[in-house]
Structures are given as structure tokens and as C-alpha cells.
Write an enzyme that holds these catalytic residues in place. Structure first.
Site, PDB file in Angstrom:
ATOM      1  N   ASN A 120     -17.408  -1.988   1.535  1.00 22.13           N
ATOM      2  CA  ASN A 120     -16.470  -3.106   1.456  1.00 22.13           C
ATOM      3  C   ASN A 120     -17.250  -4.350   1.889  1.00 22.13           C
ATOM      4  OD1 ASN A 120     -14.405  -4.926   1.609  1.00 22.13           O
ATOM      5  ND2 ASN A 120     -13.132  -3.723   3.009  1.00 22.13           N
TER       6      ASN A 120
ATOM      7  N   ARG B 205     -14.925  -1.350  -2.756  1.00 21.27           N
ATOM      8  CA  ARG B 205     -13.643  -2.046  -2.808  1.00 21.27           C
ATOM      9  C   ARG B 205     -13.905  -3.365  -3.525  1.00 21.27           C
ATOM     10  NH1 ARG B 205     -10.725  -5.592   1.300  1.00 21.27           N
ATOM     11  NH2 ARG B 205      -8.563  -5.449   0.604  1.00 21.27           N
TER      12      ARG B 205
ATOM     13  N   HIS C  52      -3.784  -5.561  -1.448  1.00 20.18           N
ATOM     14  CA  HIS C  52      -3.563  -4.420  -0.548  1.00 20.18           C
ATOM     15  C   HIS C  52      -3.133  -3.188  -1.348  1.00 20.18           C
ATOM     16  CE1 HIS C  52      -2.659  -7.116   3.202  1.00 20.18           C
ATOM     17  NE2 HIS C  52      -3.935  -6.780   3.138  1.00 20.18           N
TER      18      HIS C  52
ATOM     19  N   LEU D 244       0.935  -4.535   7.578  1.00 19.74           N
ATOM     20  CA  LEU D 244       0.917  -5.660   8.513  1.00 19.74           C
ATOM     21  C   LEU D 244      -0.361  -5.612   9.341  1.00 19.74           C
ATOM     22  CD1 LEU D 244       4.614  -5.371   9.831  1.00 19.74           C
ATOM     23  CD2 LEU D 244       3.775  -6.650   7.841  1.00 19.74           C
ATOM     24  N   GLY D 245      -1.336  -6.403   8.956  1.00 17.78           N
ATOM     25  CA  GLY D 245      -2.587  -6.502   9.709  1.00 17.78           C
ATOM     26  C   GLY D 245      -2.888  -7.969   9.872  1.00 17.78           C
ATOM     27  N   ASN D 246      -4.158  -8.331   9.780  1.00 14.81           N
ATOM     28  CA  ASN D 246      -4.470  -9.755   9.774  1.00 14.81           C
ATOM     29  C   ASN D 246      -3.915 -10.379   8.498  1.00 14.81           C
ATOM     30  OD1 ASN D 246      -5.380 -11.909  11.112  1.00 14.81           O
ATOM     31  ND2 ASN D 246      -7.528 -11.295  11.102  1.00 14.81           N
ATOM     32  N   GLY D 247      -4.102  -9.673   7.372  1.00 15.04           N
ATOM     33  CA  GLY D 247      -3.371 -10.004   6.141  1.00 15.04           C
ATOM     34  C   GLY D 247      -2.134  -9.120   6.083  1.00 15.04           C
TER      35      GLY D 247
ATOM     36  N   ARG E  16      -2.613 -17.092   7.569  1.00 10.03           N
ATOM     37  CA  ARG E  16      -2.059 -17.579   6.288  1.00 10.03           C
ATOM     38  C   ARG E  16      -0.557 -17.798   6.404  1.00 10.03           C
ATOM     39  NH1 ARG E  16      -4.459 -12.774   2.856  1.00 10.03           N
ATOM     40  NH2 ARG E  16      -6.152 -12.511   4.320  1.00 10.03           N
TER      41      ARG E  16
ATOM     42  N   ILE F  30      -1.046  -4.046  12.916  1.00 10.58           N
ATOM     43  CA  ILE F  30       0.216  -4.332  13.619  1.00 10.58           C
ATOM     44  C   ILE F  30       1.241  -3.233  13.324  1.00 10.58           C
ATOM     45  CG2 ILE F  30       2.122  -5.987  13.856  1.00 10.58           C
ATOM     46  CD1 ILE F  30       0.116  -8.190  12.928  1.00 10.58           C
ATOM     47  N   GLY F  31       1.385  -2.897  12.046  1.00  8.39           N
ATOM     48  CA  GLY F  31       2.383  -1.899  11.646  1.00  8.39           C
ATOM     49  C   GLY F  31       2.148  -0.537  12.281  1.00  8.39           C
TER      50      GLY F  31
ATOM     51  N   ASN G 239       0.396   0.002  15.168  1.00  6.62           N
ATOM     52  CA  ASN G 239       0.185   0.013  16.629  1.00  6.62           C
ATOM     53  C   ASN G 239       1.222  -0.723  17.457  1.00  6.62           C
ATOM     54  OD1 ASN G 239      -2.392   1.404  16.589  1.00  6.62           O
ATOM     55  ND2 ASN G 239      -3.140  -0.420  15.546  1.00  6.62           N
TER      56      ASN G 239
ATOM     57  N   GLU H  32      -7.966   3.264   3.535  1.00  2.00           N
ATOM     58  CA  GLU H  32      -8.398   2.780   2.216  1.00  2.00           C
ATOM     59  C   GLU H  32      -9.716   3.430   1.797  1.00  2.00           C
ATOM     60  OE1 GLU H  32      -7.596  -1.053   4.102  1.00  2.00           O
ATOM     61  OE2 GLU H  32      -7.121  -1.779   2.088  1.00  2.00           O
TER      62      GLU H  32
END
Ligand code: AMP
Length: 414
Positions: A7, A99, A189, A218-221, A250, A342-343, A345, A395
Site C-alpha cells: 500500500n 492497493r 474504502h 470509522l478511522g482517520n478517513g 476532512r 474508531i469503529g 476500538n 484489507e
């Protein structure tokens, strides 16, 4: 087969080696031999290696570009220093999976990389001017270092969303702009949404066409996807990854008229305003503190910071709003799946997003939700009509499996 998964970013290169083949895929017995990352390419780079689940090893090296970074990584992997018994020399790497961010309308599936595929990825550069060129640099570096005979496969982040119906992907702007420039929703994603949809139906023992879920990465993006009968029906990111949910830096959705107002009031070019919406907005823009959700949650609990609270509230409200929209668009769903940093943790963010969704049949189990950190879990009460799952994304595994399948000529089942 030992697959090197790459990646390539603008100044970083993430890599893994995953041993997989058709039998391993069927038995869910793929083996992750190595994972790692090169950071700060272009200067004194930091290289991290982690063998299996072992400790992380950090090295530094002066690496001027992706090609130098890849050369360094491959030499290390093939050297006795790595201690990977499955790889004694470079010839034990059997294929490379990349990727690739944007496949436009051209790529609806993963593809073995030929000169024609490289041209196709080049043709999508207008749509992803920052990402596709770096992905191409990764592909070319592999060709230079390992030769043209090394099989390479491109796995596109947009491909899973190729199933979007026209009413979901067209913007309500003059139609000729779509015809001339292919301006439309592509979504991103896709590798992550596809992976969690696959894990969801595996956990529930469902066929692909029985999987009806809203997936929230839900992460940084951040993005949401409405997945009906196993395929993507709508998704929140658009022509670029700027649209939709509130993200680390963003903005997600804003009234497009805001752009020219900011430009004229602040004396900025449209390009500079777009950069502001990409890099200085979202959680960072609202809080004025950070793009990092964990830090924001700390600020809220320790200092009751008003703007940290606002950022978190707006983030969760937007996510809930998309769930509602997608439930309507899909005619209902059986589950919501949370993934991404985020999603996976943050029980607190999941709880806030799910709050007030009882009307949709969602009954969160507070205890299970608290316990579910970084592992697969159902966090709703038994009998909840709308279930909530936490599914850590992977991924790289999907890229490795697609690479093996493409090379071995098997259609993709996930
Ligand atoms: P990703 O881009 O998927 O790596 O996700 C990065 C985001 O996940 C950052 O905002 C992190 O602060 C957030 N994150 C990671 N772990 C936690 C946690 N335990 N609680 C809240 N947010 C977290």
C-alpha cells in the site's frame, strides 16, 4: 503462495507478506508472515517490521523514494535477519498485490497488472491526482526490482462500489459533465467494506445475497456503505474521499456554495479552499485541537473541552444520520457493522452513534459494547431486530486473497 501486499502512499509504504492459496482461502487458513511500514520516505526513513505476532523491530535508513524503500524491504525480507523460514530468497515471493485507490469506471474488479492495466490506472489519475501516481510508482518499482515476470495484481478501493445504481452515483449537476469528465460518485474504502461484509455473512452463516447491512468504516478517513444482498447500493464518499461523514481532517458533506464564500472572504484560491476542507477540517477543524479521536475523548473526559465535545457530537450525529438514510434507501437492514480504528476500538463512539436508534429495532447491550475492543463481537442484546457488529477490518488479507485468485484464475467469492 507467498504474497507481498503493498500500500504505497506519498511518503509511506505499508507492506505485509501473507501465505495464501485456494485451499487456504477455503479453509480460512491464510498465514500472516510479516507486516511492516516505511515512514518518512524521502529523508531518514523509519522502517518497522513485525514477524507474525512477535515484537516490532524498528530500523532507520536513508531512503529517497518508494523504489529505494521497496528495495530495502525486499532485501531485508530475503535476508537471514528477517528469520522468516518460508522466505529464503526473493524467489520465494510469488506475487505482489497492490492497493490502488481509484479504478474509475474502468475497473469493476481486481486485475492482473499488464501494460494495458497500467494505462487504465494512468487514465484515472484525473480522478485521484494524489493517490494513483503513488500507486503506479509502487507497481513500477516492483517491475524494476523483481522483473516483469513477477505477477502483480491491482485491487481497487473503488471496485466494490461499481454496483451502485445510477440514481445513487449521479450528482444532480448538468448531465454533460458526467459524459465529458465522468464526474460521479465512485466511493472508497471498498476493500474494507467488502471485507467486513464477507466476515459478517461468515459469522452469521449467510449466503452473500442474504447479507443486508450498513457498514461504517470509522478511522482517520470515514465512510458508510449500504450493502444489500451482498452488494454495495450506496456509499458516502463521492468522486473523491472528501464527501460524506465527518473525518479526522476532512469536512465530509458541506454546502458547495461555502467554497466560493470562503475563497472570497479569506482571499484563497478554490484549490486552497479544497485543501482546507481536506486537511484542516473535520474533527481537527471543529475542535481546533487534533484529528485523533482518542485524544479528543481524553480532552472531553479530563477537561470537559467544549469544542472537543462539539466535534464528537457532530461526528456521531452525521454517522447516525447516514445510518437512517441508508436504512430508508435499503428498505431496512439486519445489521450495522463498525470497523476502522474508531469503529473497532471506541465503545463510547459506537454508543453515541447508536443512541436513539431504538425505533429501528436496535437494542445495544452496554456491557458487550464496552468489552468489544479490537475484536469481532455482536454488541446488541439477544433478539435485537437490528444487530450491531464490531468487525476489525483486514484489507491486506483481502488484497492477498484477490491476488492469489486472479493469478490462479478463480473468480472472487467475497
Ligand atoms: P485508522 O485510520 O483506522 O487507523 O483509525 C485512526 C483513528 O482511530 C484515530 O482517530 C484514533 O484516535 C482512533 N482510535 C484508535 N484507537 C482508539 C480508541 N481506543 N478509542 C478511540 N479512538 C481510537
Amino acid at each position: 503462495m507467498n504474497i507481498l501486499v503493498l500500500n504505497a502512499g506519498s511518503s509511506s509504504l505499508k507492506f505485509q507478506i501473507i501465505a495464501t492459496d485456494l485451499d487456504r482461502i477455503r479453509q480460512d487458513a491464510d498465514a500472516r508472515l510479516l507486516r511492516g511500514e516505511v515512514d518518512r520516505i524521502g529523508g531518514e526513513a523509519v522502517v518497522t517490521f513485525q514477524k507474525g505476532d512477535g515484537p516490532k523491530q524498528k530500523l532507520t535508513a536513508s531512503l529517497r523514494d518508494i523504489s529505494a524503500a521497496l528495495d530495502y524491504v525486499i532485501r531485508w525480507i530475503a535476508s537471514p535477519d528477517s528469520g522468516i523460514s518460508e522466505i529464503q530468497s526473493v524467489s520465494d515471493i510469488h506475487a505482489v498485490g497492490h492497493r490502488v485507490v481509484h479504478g474509475g469506471e474502468l475497473f469493476t474488479d481486481s486485475a492482473i497488472i499488464t501494460d494495458e492495466v497500467v494505462k487504465g490506472i494512468e487514465n484515472c489519475i484525473d480522478l485521484a491526482p494524489l493517490h494513483n501516481p503513488t500507486n503506479l510508482r509502487g507497481i513500477r518499482a516492483v517491475r524494476d526490482l523483481l522483473g516483469h515476470q513477477m505477477p502483480q495484481v491491482a485491487v481497487f478501493d473503488t471496485a466494490f462500489h461499481h454496483s451502485l445504481p445510477v440514481h445513487a452515483y449521479l450528482y444532480a449537476i448538468p448531465y454533460h459533465l458526467y459524459l465529458r469528465y465522468r464526474i460521479r460518485r465512485y466511493g472508497f474504502h471498498g476493500i474494507s467494506h467488502r471485507y467486513v461484509a464477507y466476515r459478517y455473512r461468515t459469522l452469521r452463516n449467510l449466503e452473500r445475497d442474504q447479507a443486508n447491512l450498513v457498514s461504517l468504516h470509522l478511522g482517520n478517513g470515514c465512510s458508510a456503505a449500504a450493502i444489500r444482498a451482498g452488494v454495495s447500493l450506496d456509499t458516502s464518499m463521492g468522486m473523491t474521499p472528501l464527501e460524506g461523514l465527518v473525518m479526522g481532517t476532512r469536512s465530509g458533506d458541506v454546502d458547495p456554495a461555502v467554497l466560493s464564500l470562503i475563497a472570497s472572504k479569506e482571499g484563497l484560491s478554490l484549490h486552497e479552499v479544497e485543501s482546507m476542507l481536506n486537511k484542516q477540517s473535520g474533527l481537527l477543524g471543529i475542535s481546533g485541537l487534533t484529528n485523533d479521536m482518542r485524544t479528543l475523548q481524553g480532552e472531553l473526559t479530563e477537561h470537559d473541552d467544549r469544542r472537543a465535545r462539539l466535534a464528537i457530537e457532530i461526528f456521531c450525529y452525521r454517522a447516525r444520520k447516514y445510518i437512517g438514510a441508508y436504512l430508508a434507501a435499503m428498505g431496512g437492514a439486519d445489521a450495522i457493522v463498525f470497523t476502522g480504528g474508531i469503529g473497532e476500538n471506541s465503545p463510547e463512539i459506537r454508543r453515541r452513534i447508536c443512541e436513539g436508534l431504538e425505533w429501528a429495532g436496535l437494542s445495544l447491550d452496554e456491557n458487550k459494547n464496552q468489552q468489544a475492543v479490537g475484536r469481532e463481537e455482536v454488541v446488541t442484546k439477544e433478539g435485537s431486530r437490528l444487530a450491531v457488529y464490531v468487525i476489525p477490518t483486514d484489507e491486506e488479507l483481502l488484497i492477498a486473497r484477490d491476488t492469489a485468485r486472479c493469478i490462479l484464475g478463480e473468480p472472487n467469492p467475497s
